[in-house]
Write an enzyme that holds these catalytic residues in place. Structure first.
Site, short mmCIF file in Angstrom:
data_model
loop_
_atom_site.label_atom_id
_atom_site.label_comp_id
_atom_site.label_asym_id
_atom_site.label_seq_id
_atom_site.Cartn_x
_atom_site.Cartn_y
_atom_site.Cartn_z
N GLY A 39 18.57 -23.11 19.81
CA GLY A 39 19.05 -23.31 20.28
C GLY A 39 19.39 -24.64 20.65
O GLY A 39 19.17 -25.47 20.84
N CYS B 78 12.77 -23.29 15.59
CA CYS B 78 13.49 -24.87 15.78
C CYS B 78 13.16 -24.54 18.10
O CYS B 78 11.65 -24.33 18.02
CB CYS B 78 15.13 -24.62 15.73
SG CYS B 78 15.05 -26.46 16.86
N TYR B 79 14.22 -24.42 18.30
CA TYR B 79 14.08 -23.71 20.14
C TYR B 79 12.98 -22.85 20.25
O TYR B 79 11.87 -23.12 21.56
CB TYR B 79 14.93 -24.50 21.07
CG TYR B 79 14.83 -23.56 22.11
CD1 TYR B 79 14.54 -24.63 22.60
CD2 TYR B 79 14.82 -22.95 22.78
CE1 TYR B 79 14.81 -25.20 24.48
CE2 TYR B 79 14.94 -22.58 24.58
CZ TYR B 79 14.43 -23.86 24.81
OH TYR B 79 14.46 -23.67 26.43
N HIS C 284 15.20 -24.22 10.13
CA HIS C 284 16.07 -23.02 10.09
C HIS C 284 16.13 -22.69 8.33
O HIS C 284 16.72 -22.70 7.62
CB HIS C 284 17.63 -23.43 10.54
CG HIS C 284 17.74 -24.04 12.16
ND1 HIS C 284 18.15 -23.58 12.68
CD2 HIS C 284 17.53 -25.43 12.48
CE1 HIS C 284 17.92 -23.93 13.59
NE2 HIS C 284 17.91 -25.09 13.27
N GLU D 114 17.43 -19.99 7.81
CA GLU D 114 17.88 -18.94 8.07
C GLU D 114 19.72 -19.17 7.35
O GLU D 114 20.23 -18.65 7.24
CB GLU D 114 18.51 -17.91 9.43
CG GLU D 114 19.47 -19.13 11.15
CD GLU D 114 18.34 -20.59 11.35
OE1 GLU D 114 17.34 -20.43 10.62
OE2 GLU D 114 18.46 -20.43 11.91
N SER E 270 46.70 -5.02 8.60
CA SER E 270 47.76 -5.99 8.42
C SER E 270 47.22 -5.49 6.50
O SER E 270 48.33 -6.84 6.12
CB SER E 270 46.93 -7.18 8.87
OG SER E 270 45.67 -7.72 8.24
N GLY E 271 46.37 -4.98 6.61
CA GLY E 271 47.12 -5.11 4.99
C GLY E 271 45.21 -5.57 4.33
O GLY E 271 45.25 -5.42 2.94
N GLY E 272 44.79 -6.16 5.26
CA GLY E 272 43.84 -7.09 4.56
C GLY E 272 41.94 -6.10 4.91
O GLY E 272 41.93 -5.35 5.84
N VAL E 273 41.39 -6.74 4.67
CA VAL E 273 39.76 -6.32 4.45
C VAL E 273 39.27 -5.81 5.99
O VAL E 273 39.05 -4.58 5.86
CB VAL E 273 38.73 -7.56 4.14
CG1 VAL E 273 37.42 -6.57 3.64
CG2 VAL E 273 39.61 -7.98 2.36
N ASP E 274 39.21 -6.91 6.98
CA ASP E 274 39.21 -7.04 7.97
C ASP E 274 39.29 -5.37 8.19
O ASP E 274 38.36 -4.57 8.86
CB ASP E 274 38.86 -8.06 8.83
CG ASP E 274 38.37 -8.76 8.45
OD1 ASP E 274 37.38 -8.86 7.26
OD2 ASP E 274 38.80 -9.94 8.49
N LYS F 49 32.25 -12.39 6.71
CA LYS F 49 33.04 -11.76 5.23
C LYS F 49 32.29 -10.18 4.70
O LYS F 49 32.76 -9.37 3.75
CB LYS F 49 33.78 -12.91 4.62
CG LYS F 49 34.92 -12.22 4.06
CD LYS F 49 36.03 -11.79 5.75
CE LYS F 49 37.17 -11.39 4.39
NZ LYS F 49 38.31 -11.72 5.70
#
Ligand code: XMP
Length: 511
Positions: A54, A81-82, A168, A170, A222-226, A367
């Protein structure tokens, strides 16, 4: 279901990345703010807890903390970390300002005899971002890692099953980071590691059901993946109470509007309003050559058409969006708050249309996880692995004034390029690729006659983040084949060029 790993968030920009790594290790994770009280924390029935990093420092009066009872739940705790500093502080250690702020990669020496690092390489690069560090260990803890400028970069009290790392794990740049997190969640916390994206789908469907009640949901495709993945998921939860609006502005790639219609009428029979608004868009764009003006008109018109179609559907209850985690970061939304994707085509519309509730089932996913979820839900691979595609579509890949004929040149040449990149396997080596109608005409010979036709450019790039890019080294033989096909098959094209410019100075798109 297996118990989750609970991540307590202290405002780190990497909290969702920790959650994602835990999922990658096959373990379900849940994120709670540090404001959560101990009964909420206990209520998640975790098998282990991770305290995130943080931006705060413990010397600030307003430094976030957590109920010390968190350390007494009888489950292992890892502070990052924090989170490590907070753990040290809680148990009587000393946290102090570092002599030098550590930022970026540092070589760390790990004690491979420790519980957390056993079985790992003793030296590795770790990614850091901190101005404070643990200066004296709390009683009962031993040091497990160090760097040149951070003598206590890791600590643990194996008896109490408390662990801390100053770096970190991650972040992908941390070598062995994934191994460290896997060791914590699988070996130390004892999680079985059988969580899969199917589990995410199942719990997301339950959450959507609870949020939507008996109401109707509006979503723009929209035609997009999401948006496609969001639609498939919401459809599983509410069936045809999901109303989708798909505006075809006339600048989609070959076959895309048809695929959207097919998938969302046959495979996921949502209540679909598909509008072919291309004539309206071309009308508004008549005589317009300036790239920014083209973008502005398309964006404006898109919102108008979407609004009109949504209003025709009458009063609906909820508004849904395929916002994914990187969008949340980009729009600067604080974790947990419902800020509407600012750069989205329909941003701002939900409030204007009178919606108060927003359903965003992909908000915590990255994604590639969204693509995985799409596969789990049974969306076609073509849709799921679709490359990034700008909102204004082929309009900004067709230079100068837009006419259906000119855009057809872009669309047909793009389809050939895509087909050949996939067939040859080169598609895997490029991050994004397309053709551009350069709006330049040049002289050629075709058959026995003279031609005066369009030049099409090939743009193929490699990039990690789309902020900078290199041009992809497309094999000559493949280029030769594509060039031959485009000049033979696309009416009005007699020349093919290759764009060999990096970004910067060029952008990836041409307009
Ligand atoms: P540039 O051309 O800025 O493109 O180097 C970087 C990435 O962004 C995509 N792009 C867009 N995406 N709406 C989008 O959703 C847009 O208006 C837009 N313009 C560019 C581009 O395709 C590339 O991946």
């Amino acid at each position: 279901m297996e118990k989750p790993i609970l991540i307590i968030d202290f405002g780190s920009q990497f909290t969702q990345l920790i959650a994602r790594r835990v999922r990658q290790a096959g373990v379900f994770s849940q994120v709670l703010s540090h404001h959560a009280n101990i009964s909420e924390i206990r209520g998640t029935d975790p098998c282990g807890i991770i305290l995130s990093g943080g931006p705060a420092s413990l010397e600030e009066e307003t430094a976030p903390g957590c109920d010390p009872a968190v350390f007494g739940l009888g489950v292992p705790v890892l502070g990052i970390c924090y989170g490590m500093q907070l753990m040290a502080h809680t148990f009587g250690g000393l946290v102090a300002r570092s002599e030098k702020r550590e930022y970026g990669l540092r070589r760390a020496a790990l004690d491979t005899g420790s519980a957390l690092f056993s079985g790992l390489e003793a030296v590795c690069d770790c990614w850091n971002s901190h101005g404070f560090q643990v200066a004296a260990l709390p009683p009962g803890f031993s040091k497990t890692a160090s760097t040149d400028s951070c003598p206590i970069a890791g600590m643990e009290n194996p008896k109490e099953r408390l662990f801390g790392v100053q770096f970190h794990p991650e972040v992908t740049h941390s070598q062995q980071g994934m191994a460290i997190l896997t060791r914590f969640v699988r070996d130390i916390c004892g999680c079985a590691g059988n969580w899969r994206m199917e589990n995410y789908a199942a719990s997301a469907v339950e959450e959507i059901k609870a949020a939507a009640g008996n109401g109707t949901v509006l979503l723009g495709l929209s035609g997009g993946v999401d948006s496609a993945v969001a639609a498939a998921l919401i459809h599983q939860a509410v069936g045809d109470r999901l109303r989708c609006v798909f505006v075809d502005h006339g600048f989609m790639r070959k076959g895309e509007p048809e695929m959207v219609r097919e998938v969302f009428t046959r495979h996921f029979p949502v209540s679909l309003t598909a509008v072919d608004a291309s004539a309206r868009f071309y009308g508004k764009l008549k005589g317009v050559r300036d790239p920014e003006e083209k973008r502005r008109i398309i964006g404006h018109e898109f919102v108008s058409v979407f609004r009109e179609e949504a209003l025709k559907l009458g009063k609906l209850d909820h508004f849904a969006q395929g916002t994914i985690y990187p969008d949340v970061i980009e729009s600067g939304a604080a974790p947990g708050s419902a800020v509407i994707k600012s750069h989205h085509n329909v941003g701002g519309l939900p409030r204007e249309l009178g919606f108060t509730s927003l359903i965003e089932p992909l908000r915590t996913l990255f994604k590639d996880e969204v693509r995985d979820l799409g596969r789990v839900l049974g969306l076609p691979e073509e849709m799921v692995s679709r490359q990034p595609f700008p909102g204004p579509g082929l309009a900004i890949r067709t230079l100068g004034e837009l006419t259906p004929e000119k855009v057809a040149v872009t669309r047909e040449s793009d389809a050939i390029l895509r087909e050949e990149f996939v067939r040859s396997g080169f598609a895997k080596s490029a991050s994004q690729f397309f053709t551009v109608n350069t709006d330049i005409r040049s002289v050629g010979v075709m058959g026995d006659g003279r031609s005066y036709d369009t030049a099409v450019a090939i743009r193929a790039v490699t990039t990690d983040d789309f902020m900078t890019a290199d041009w992809a080294r497309v094999p000559y033989e493949l280029l030769a084949h594509i060039s031959r096909r485009i000049t033979n098959e696309v009416l009005g094209v007699n020349r093919v060029l290759l764009d060999v410019t990096t970004k910067p100075p060029a952008s990836i798109e041409w307009e």
